[in-house]
Design an enzyme around this catalytic site. Structure first.
Site, PDB file in Angstrom:
ATOM      1  N   THR A   1       0.680  -1.352   0.068  1.00 12.58           N
ATOM      2  CA  THR A   1      -0.131  -0.018  -0.030  1.00 12.58           C
ATOM      3  C   THR A   1       0.820   1.231  -0.099  1.00 12.58           C
ATOM      4  O   THR A   1       0.329   2.453  -0.529  1.00 12.58           O
ATOM      5  CB  THR A   1      -0.975   0.022   1.199  1.00 12.58           C
ATOM      6  OG1 THR A   1      -1.633  -1.154   1.097  1.00 12.58           O
ATOM      7  CG2 THR A   1      -1.821   1.313   1.419  1.00 12.58           C
TER       8      THR A   1
ATOM      9  N   TYR B   1      -8.425   1.134  -3.938  1.00 16.01           N
ATOM     10  CA  TYR B   1      -7.056   1.434  -4.236  1.00 16.01           C
ATOM     11  C   TYR B   1      -6.301   0.320  -4.821  1.00 16.01           C
ATOM     12  O   TYR B   1      -6.815  -0.911  -4.624  1.00 16.01           O
ATOM     13  CB  TYR B   1      -6.139   2.041  -3.285  1.00 16.01           C
ATOM     14  CG  TYR B   1      -5.656   1.215  -2.314  1.00 16.01           C
ATOM     15  CD1 TYR B   1      -6.496   0.948  -1.106  1.00 16.01           C
ATOM     16  CD2 TYR B   1      -4.500   0.753  -2.195  1.00 16.01           C
ATOM     17  CE1 TYR B   1      -6.075   0.007  -0.178  1.00 16.01           C
ATOM     18  CE2 TYR B   1      -3.878  -0.328  -1.200  1.00 16.01           C
ATOM     19  CZ  TYR B   1      -5.018  -0.569  -0.227  1.00 16.01           C
ATOM     20  OH  TYR B   1      -4.396  -1.496   0.903  1.00 16.01           O
TER      21      TYR B   1
ATOM     22  N   SER C   1       1.411  -7.750  -0.890  1.00 16.12           N
ATOM     23  CA  SER C   1       2.198  -8.669   0.042  1.00 16.12           C
ATOM     24  C   SER C   1       1.324 -10.107   0.232  1.00 16.12           C
ATOM     25  O   SER C   1       1.939 -11.093   0.611  1.00 16.12           O
ATOM     26  CB  SER C   1       2.767  -8.116   1.317  1.00 16.12           C
ATOM     27  OG  SER C   1       1.592  -8.051   1.994  1.00 16.12           O
TER      28      SER C   1
ATOM     29  N   THR D   1       1.417  -4.428   4.142  1.00 19.36           N
ATOM     30  CA  THR D   1       1.751  -4.689   5.635  1.00 19.36           C
ATOM     31  C   THR D   1       1.150  -6.393   5.608  1.00 19.36           C
ATOM     32  O   THR D   1       1.121  -6.770   6.747  1.00 19.36           O
ATOM     33  CB  THR D   1       0.754  -3.693   6.282  1.00 19.36           C
ATOM     34  OG1 THR D   1      -0.434  -3.785   5.449  1.00 19.36           O
ATOM     35  CG2 THR D   1       1.418  -2.417   6.206  1.00 19.36           C
ATOM     36  N   ASP D   2       0.429  -7.048   4.799  1.00 19.29           N
ATOM     37  CA  ASP D   2      -0.348  -7.954   5.025  1.00 19.29           C
ATOM     38  C   ASP D   2       0.649  -9.183   5.432  1.00 19.29           C
ATOM     39  O   ASP D   2       0.267 -10.060   6.519  1.00 19.29           O
ATOM     40  CB  ASP D   2      -1.151  -8.649   3.696  1.00 19.29           C
ATOM     41  CG  ASP D   2      -2.428  -7.815   3.589  1.00 19.29           C
ATOM     42  OD1 ASP D   2      -2.802  -6.792   4.380  1.00 19.29           O
ATOM     43  OD2 ASP D   2      -3.047  -7.911   2.553  1.00 19.29           O
TER      44      ASP D   2
ATOM     45  N   LYS E   1       0.333  -8.119  12.769  1.00 18.30           N
ATOM     46  CA  LYS E   1      -0.469  -7.059  12.238  1.00 18.30           C
ATOM     47  C   LYS E   1      -1.990  -7.180  13.186  1.00 18.30           C
ATOM     48  O   LYS E   1      -2.303  -8.503  13.174  1.00 18.30           O
ATOM     49  CB  LYS E   1      -0.746  -7.140  10.714  1.00 18.30           C
ATOM     50  CG  LYS E   1      -1.871  -6.020  10.043  1.00 18.30           C
ATOM     51  CD  LYS E   1      -1.791  -6.212   8.773  1.00 18.30           C
ATOM     52  CE  LYS E   1      -2.788  -5.010   8.239  1.00 18.30           C
ATOM     53  NZ  LYS E   1      -2.699  -5.217   6.536  1.00 18.30           N
TER      54      LYS E   1
ATOM     55  N   GLU F   1      -2.088 -30.243  27.582  1.00 12.57           N
ATOM     56  CA  GLU F   1      -3.401 -31.335  27.610  1.00 12.57           C
ATOM     57  C   GLU F   1      -3.090 -32.256  26.340  1.00 12.57           C
ATOM     58  O   GLU F   1      -2.696 -31.998  25.353  1.00 12.57           O
ATOM     59  CB  GLU F   1      -4.743 -30.512  26.935  1.00 12.57           C
ATOM     60  CG  GLU F   1      -5.086 -29.760  28.319  1.00 12.57           C
ATOM     61  CD  GLU F   1      -6.380 -28.877  28.041  1.00 12.57           C
ATOM     62  OE1 GLU F   1      -7.373 -29.737  27.521  1.00 12.57           O
ATOM     63  OE2 GLU F   1      -6.608 -27.786  28.003  1.00 12.57           O
TER      64      GLU F   1
HETATM   65  N1  GLU Z   1      -2.891  -6.253   0.760  1.00 13.23           N
HETATM   66  C1  GLU Z   1      -1.788  -5.348   0.367  1.00 13.23           C
HETATM   67  C2  GLU Z   1      -0.517  -5.807   0.723  1.00 13.23           C
HETATM   68  O1  GLU Z   1       0.006  -6.302   1.885  1.00 13.23           O
HETATM   69  C3  GLU Z   1      -1.998  -3.814   1.035  1.00 13.23           C
HETATM   70  C4  GLU Z   1      -2.131  -3.938   2.396  1.00 13.23           C
HETATM   71  C5  GLU Z   1      -0.981  -3.066   2.909  1.00 13.23           C
HETATM   72  O2  GLU Z   1       0.187  -2.812   2.260  1.00 13.23           O
HETATM   73  O3  GLU Z   1      -1.186  -2.287   3.851  1.00 13.23           O
HETATM   74  O4  GLU Z   1       0.487  -5.366  -0.090  1.00 13.23           O
END
Ligand code: GLU
Length: 326
Positions: free
Chosen positions: A9, A22, A55, A88-89, A161, A284
């Site tokens: 992103t 986006y 990602s 971020t994923d 995350k 367990e």
């Molecule tokens: N799903 C995309 C990725 O991980 C966008 C999420 C992001 O970068 O915040 O590249």
């Protein structure tokens, strides 16, 4: 400082004025750097475009490529630190993989953004600025791979995350952040905190020409059948991490399948879908031969198991890799 861009992103462009629709991974590393002219007062930077993807499409083969690039950048004295921009994923997965194979002491800092580059309140420029400042800071040397998001500094082995959209999207739920960044200056809460856990890193040179062993993740839940688990075993998976309930528990069907799998040489790691506490022992329904994930999340336990299986096929040895984590 070399900025290695992989997409996400932070390189995304919004199609709608509010930025809620986006396309990620559009801008090149040069445009990312141009958006933050303040960087030039802090460090001399160079850009390197490794790939440009969202990602969720990240792959182990790209991890190995990235690790090779990091290794060669640090092999001379040309580069004092590296920033990796990433979606971020799966940022925590790539950062953790790199932490397990990067034996260099110089800083490697991951960052990204939750809002695309042209949306109101885009967080990419501030995150990139912070990441460059941290990568140039001698205080970050020897702390393992770091992640910087929203002014907080995290260890790659601890961070995850925890929000799908908010700019405050990353936390280390058990351990907390290592520190914070204000005005381009890093403050570590505890100077000794942040040493990487793994005593000896996996050799990137040995990984370069091979595919990593296949390891998958199966989640347990009320009434979970063993259909997915059994299908994976039938299709040749070498290890299964169970994202268990509670302290790494799983349904009766999965338990029976896990016992059979272990008997047949498939490695089974008990992890948990719960965010805190980890899985420290077979509390367990213990049975011999399965491994516990300690504080690693299922997605990180999978990566450690993939690498550990390149070094040994003994459950006790594999457990010793995990035991280096709290
Ligand atoms: N799903 C995309 C990725 O991980 C966008 C999420 C992001 O970068 O915040 O590249």
């Amino acid at each position: 400082i070399v900025i290695v861009a992989t997409g996400g992103t932070i390189a995304g462009i919004a199609d709608s004025p509010a930025g809620n629709v986006y396309t990620p991974a559009q801008l090149t590393v040069e445009s990312l750097i141009r958006q933050v002219p303040q960087i030039s007062g802090k460090a001399s930077v160079e850009g390197l475009q490794l790939c440009n993807i969202a990602s969720q499409y990240m792959m182990p083969r790209i991890w190995i490529h990235l690790a090779g690039v990091v290794d060669s950048l640090f092999s001379g004295d040309h580069c004092d630190g590296i920033v990796v921009t990433h979606g971020t994923d799966t940022m925590e997965e790539t950062a953790f993989f790199l932490d397990l194979v990067n034996a260099h002491e110089r800083p490697v800092v991951f960052t990204g953004s939750m809002r695309p580059s042209n949306s109101p309140g885009a967080d990419g420029p501030a995150n990139l600025f912070n990441a460059v400042c941290l990568a140039a800071d001698p205080a970050a040397v020897g702390k393992g791979v770091l992640v910087v998001m929203n002014d907080y500094i995290f260890s790659a082995s601890e961070v995850t995350k925890t929000h799908t959209v908010n700019p405050q999207a990353f936390e280390s739920p058990d351990q907390g952040p290592l520190g914070t960044i204000r005005g381009g200056n890093a403050f570590f809460y505890h100077p000794r905190h942040g040493r990487p856990f793994l005593e000896k890193k996996f050799s990137i040179a040995e990984l370069a020409n091979r595919d990593l062993p296949r390891v998958d993740i199966v989640m347990s839940y009320a009434g979970a059948t063993s259909l997915l688990f059994d299908t994976l075993v039938k299709n040749g998976t070498e290890g299964i991490v169970i994202a268990g309930v509670g302290h790494g528990n799983y349904s009766e069907q999965i338990e029976n399948s896990a016992k059979n799998a272990v008997r047949n040489g498939v490695f089974v790691v008990r992890a948990t879908r719960v965010l805190q506490g980890g899985v420290s022992s077979d509390v367990e329904n213990p049975f011999k031969g399965q491994v516990v994930s300690r504080s690693l999340s299922p997605q990180k336990a999978r990566i450690l198991l993939m690498l550990a299986l390149t070094a040994s096929r003994e459950p006790a040895d594999i457990q010793r890799f995990f035991d280096q984590y709290p």
